[in-house]
Each structure stands twice: as structure tokens, then as C-alpha cells.
Design a protein around this motif. Structure first.
Motif, mmCIF file in Angstrom:
data_model
loop_
_atom_site.group_PDB
_atom_site.id
_atom_site.type_symbol
_atom_site.label_atom_id
_atom_site.label_comp_id
_atom_site.label_asym_id
_atom_site.label_seq_id
_atom_site.Cartn_x
_atom_site.Cartn_y
_atom_site.Cartn_z
ATOM 1 N N VAL A 163 -5.692 27.190 0.412
ATOM 2 C CA VAL A 163 -6.841 26.284 0.343
ATOM 3 C C VAL A 163 -6.601 25.221 -0.729
ATOM 4 O O VAL A 163 -6.803 24.025 -0.495
ATOM 5 C CB VAL A 163 -8.147 27.067 0.067
ATOM 6 C CG1 VAL A 163 -9.294 26.127 -0.318
ATOM 7 C CG2 VAL A 163 -8.538 27.884 1.294
ATOM 8 N N ASP A 164 -6.134 25.640 -1.902
ATOM 9 C CA ASP A 164 -5.855 24.682 -2.978
ATOM 10 C C ASP A 164 -4.771 23.692 -2.565
ATOM 11 O O ASP A 164 -4.864 22.500 -2.867
ATOM 12 C CB ASP A 164 -5.441 25.404 -4.258
ATOM 13 C CG ASP A 164 -6.604 26.108 -4.942
ATOM 14 O OD1 ASP A 164 -7.784 25.803 -4.627
ATOM 15 O OD2 ASP A 164 -6.334 26.964 -5.809
ATOM 16 N N ALA A 165 -3.737 24.163 -1.869
ATOM 17 C CA ALA A 165 -2.656 23.272 -1.431
ATOM 18 C C ALA A 165 -3.172 22.249 -0.422
ATOM 19 O O ALA A 165 -2.821 21.064 -0.497
ATOM 20 C CB ALA A 165 -1.507 24.088 -0.836
ATOM 21 N N VAL A 166 -4.008 22.676 0.516
ATOM 22 C CA VAL A 166 -4.564 21.750 1.504
ATOM 23 C C VAL A 166 -5.469 20.737 0.805
ATOM 24 O O VAL A 166 -5.414 19.532 1.092
ATOM 25 C CB VAL A 166 -5.306 22.512 2.620
ATOM 26 C CG1 VAL A 166 -6.088 21.555 3.508
ATOM 27 C CG2 VAL A 166 -4.329 23.331 3.447
ATOM 28 N N GLN A 167 -6.265 21.204 -0.133
ATOM 29 C CA GLN A 167 -7.134 20.284 -0.857
ATOM 30 C C GLN A 167 -6.317 19.305 -1.698
ATOM 31 O O GLN A 167 -6.647 18.125 -1.788
ATOM 32 C CB GLN A 167 -8.138 21.052 -1.713
ATOM 33 C CG GLN A 167 -9.179 21.736 -0.848
ATOM 34 C CD GLN A 167 -10.179 22.558 -1.629
ATOM 35 O OE1 GLN A 167 -9.941 22.938 -2.772
ATOM 36 N NE2 GLN A 167 -11.302 22.836 -1.016
ATOM 37 N N GLN A 168 -5.220 19.765 -2.292
ATOM 38 C CA GLN A 168 -4.332 18.861 -3.024
ATOM 39 C C GLN A 168 -3.728 17.837 -2.068
ATOM 40 O O GLN A 168 -3.618 16.648 -2.397
ATOM 41 C CB GLN A 168 -3.230 19.650 -3.730
ATOM 42 C CG GLN A 168 -2.262 18.795 -4.519
ATOM 43 C CD GLN A 168 -2.924 18.038 -5.657
ATOM 44 O OE1 GLN A 168 -3.809 18.556 -6.323
ATOM 45 N NE2 GLN A 168 -2.500 16.809 -5.869
ATOM 46 N N PRO B 84 -10.783 13.119 -0.972
ATOM 47 C CA PRO B 84 -10.815 14.360 -0.185
ATOM 48 C C PRO B 84 -12.236 14.812 0.145
ATOM 49 O O PRO B 84 -13.168 14.557 -0.596
ATOM 50 C CB PRO B 84 -10.127 15.363 -1.102
ATOM 51 C CG PRO B 84 -10.224 14.788 -2.461
ATOM 52 C CD PRO B 84 -10.332 13.308 -2.328
ATOM 53 N N SER B 85 -12.352 15.480 1.276
ATOM 54 C CA SER B 85 -13.664 15.944 1.732
ATOM 55 C C SER B 85 -14.286 16.953 0.777
ATOM 56 O O SER B 85 -15.507 17.047 0.696
ATOM 57 C CB SER B 85 -13.549 16.550 3.127
ATOM 58 O OG SER B 85 -12.708 17.687 3.097
ATOM 59 N N HIS B 86 -13.489 17.676 0.025
ATOM 60 C CA HIS B 86 -14.065 18.670 -0.883
ATOM 61 C C HIS B 86 -14.687 18.042 -2.123
ATOM 62 O O HIS B 86 -15.273 18.744 -2.926
ATOM 63 C CB HIS B 86 -13.018 19.734 -1.262
ATOM 64 C CG HIS B 86 -11.845 19.207 -2.013
ATOM 65 N ND1 HIS B 86 -10.753 18.650 -1.376
ATOM 66 C CD2 HIS B 86 -11.580 19.140 -3.334
ATOM 67 C CE1 HIS B 86 -9.872 18.275 -2.271
ATOM 68 N NE2 HIS B 86 -10.341 18.548 -3.465
ATOM 69 N N HIS B 87 -14.632 16.698 -2.259
ATOM 70 C CA HIS B 87 -15.287 15.997 -3.362
ATOM 71 C C HIS B 87 -16.462 15.149 -2.893
ATOM 72 O O HIS B 87 -17.097 14.493 -3.704
ATOM 73 C CB HIS B 87 -14.290 15.066 -4.083
ATOM 74 C CG HIS B 87 -13.321 15.795 -4.935
ATOM 75 N ND1 HIS B 87 -13.686 16.512 -6.048
ATOM 76 C CD2 HIS B 87 -11.979 15.921 -4.843
ATOM 77 C CE1 HIS B 87 -12.617 17.042 -6.606
ATOM 78 N NE2 HIS B 87 -11.552 16.703 -5.885
ATOM 79 N N ARG B 88 -16.757 15.157 -1.621
ATOM 80 C CA ARG B 88 -17.830 14.314 -1.098
ATOM 81 C C ARG B 88 -19.188 14.873 -1.481
ATOM 82 O O ARG B 88 -19.354 16.060 -1.735
ATOM 83 C CB ARG B 88 -17.709 14.197 0.420
ATOM 84 C CG ARG B 88 -16.440 13.452 0.780
ATOM 85 C CD ARG B 88 -16.543 12.778 2.107
ATOM 86 N NE ARG B 88 -15.303 12.051 2.322
ATOM 87 C CZ ARG B 88 -14.426 12.320 3.273
ATOM 88 N NH1 ARG B 88 -14.649 13.276 4.138
ATOM 89 N NH2 ARG B 88 -13.325 11.611 3.382
ATOM 90 N N ASP B 89 -20.182 13.996 -1.473
ATOM 91 C CA ASP B 89 -21.538 14.360 -1.900
ATOM 92 C C ASP B 89 -22.230 15.327 -0.969
ATOM 93 O O ASP B 89 -23.184 15.981 -1.367
ATOM 94 C CB ASP B 89 -22.404 13.092 -2.036
ATOM 95 C CG ASP B 89 -21.916 12.204 -3.162
ATOM 96 O OD1 ASP B 89 -21.282 12.733 -4.111
ATOM 97 O OD2 ASP B 89 -22.164 10.991 -3.092
ATOM 98 N N ASP B 90 -21.770 15.453 0.276
ATOM 99 C CA ASP B 90 -22.442 16.324 1.228
ATOM 100 C C ASP B 90 -22.043 17.785 1.036
ATOM 101 O O ASP B 90 -22.319 18.629 1.878
ATOM 102 C CB ASP B 90 -22.198 15.878 2.662
ATOM 103 C CG ASP B 90 -20.719 15.794 3.035
ATOM 104 O OD1 ASP B 90 -19.873 15.969 2.150
ATOM 105 O OD2 ASP B 90 -20.436 15.540 4.216
#
Length: 114
Positions: A90-95, A103-109
Motif C-alpha cells: 500500500v505504501d509503495a503504491v501510494q508513493q 495522489p488520491s490518498h491526500h485528497r480532501d474527500d
């Protein structure tokens, strides 16, 4: 407890973990298994590979103790041994998301898990 320093005795083993995950099929298998156990055939369908190819990748993941098995008659089900391989992937994909923009994991939603 593991010392998280450059001198740690576990650095070489950590490199072996990264080497094990340096394969797209194995990363896909880890992602598929993050919600629970699956059979080889089900994994093969998910990762779009032959059952024989998936079995070979699973054997390597078993040798590295990232996945474990449960037998139910003649069927074998695979699952992640613990949460660490899942979290690494998960961390590698987010990186990786960071390399192509916001990245989508930083979006406001709200956060999304890869």
C-alpha cells in the motif's frame, strides 16, 4: 526490537523483502489478499495469470513467509501472514501515486487505500 538505524542487522533482510516484492504479479497477489484468503484459481482470475504462474509466485511468497496456507479438503487457500506485506505494498503504491501528481490518498474527500 529492531533498531531502525543504518547499522541495523535487519537491513540485508529488508532488501530481500523488497526484492521479493519487485514483481508486478506478486504485488497484485498481495493486494488481492489484503481483504482475506483466496484460492489459487481465484487469485489467477484476479491477477490475470495462469494458475500455474500464480502458484509459482505463491511458493516464493510462502518461502519468504509473507503468505500462509489453509487446506480445506483438496483446496488450498492463501492469506497474508501479517499486515506488514500489505502495508509495504500500500505504501509503495501510494508513493508511486506521488510520481504522477497529487495522489488520491491526500485528497480532501478522505483517504483511500491502494
Amino acid at each position: 526490537m529492531c533498531q531502525l538505524t543504518p547499522e541495523s542487522e535487519f537491513v540485508d533482510l529488508a532488501v530481500e523483502v523488497f526484492a521479493m516484492l519487485a514483481d508486478a504479479t506478486r504485488v497484485k497477489i498481495i493486494l488481492a489478499l489484503r481483504d482475506g484468503e483466496l484460492s489459487v484459481n481465484h487469485l489467477a482470475d484476479i491477477v490475470d495469470k495462469s494458475p500455474a504462474a500464480v502458484s509459482q509466485h505463491l511458493a516464493k511468497l510462502r518461502m519468504s513467509r509473507m503468505v500462509t496456507t489453509r487446506h480445506d479438503g483438496t483446496r488450498v487457500f492463501y492469506s497474508l501472514t501479517d499486515e506488514h506485506a500489505r502495508q509495504l505494498v500500500v505504501d509503495a503504491v501510494q508513493q508511486a501515486e506521488h510520481t504522477v501528481g497529487r495522489p488520491s490518498h491526500h485528497r480532501d474527500d478522505g483517504p483511500t487505500e491502494a
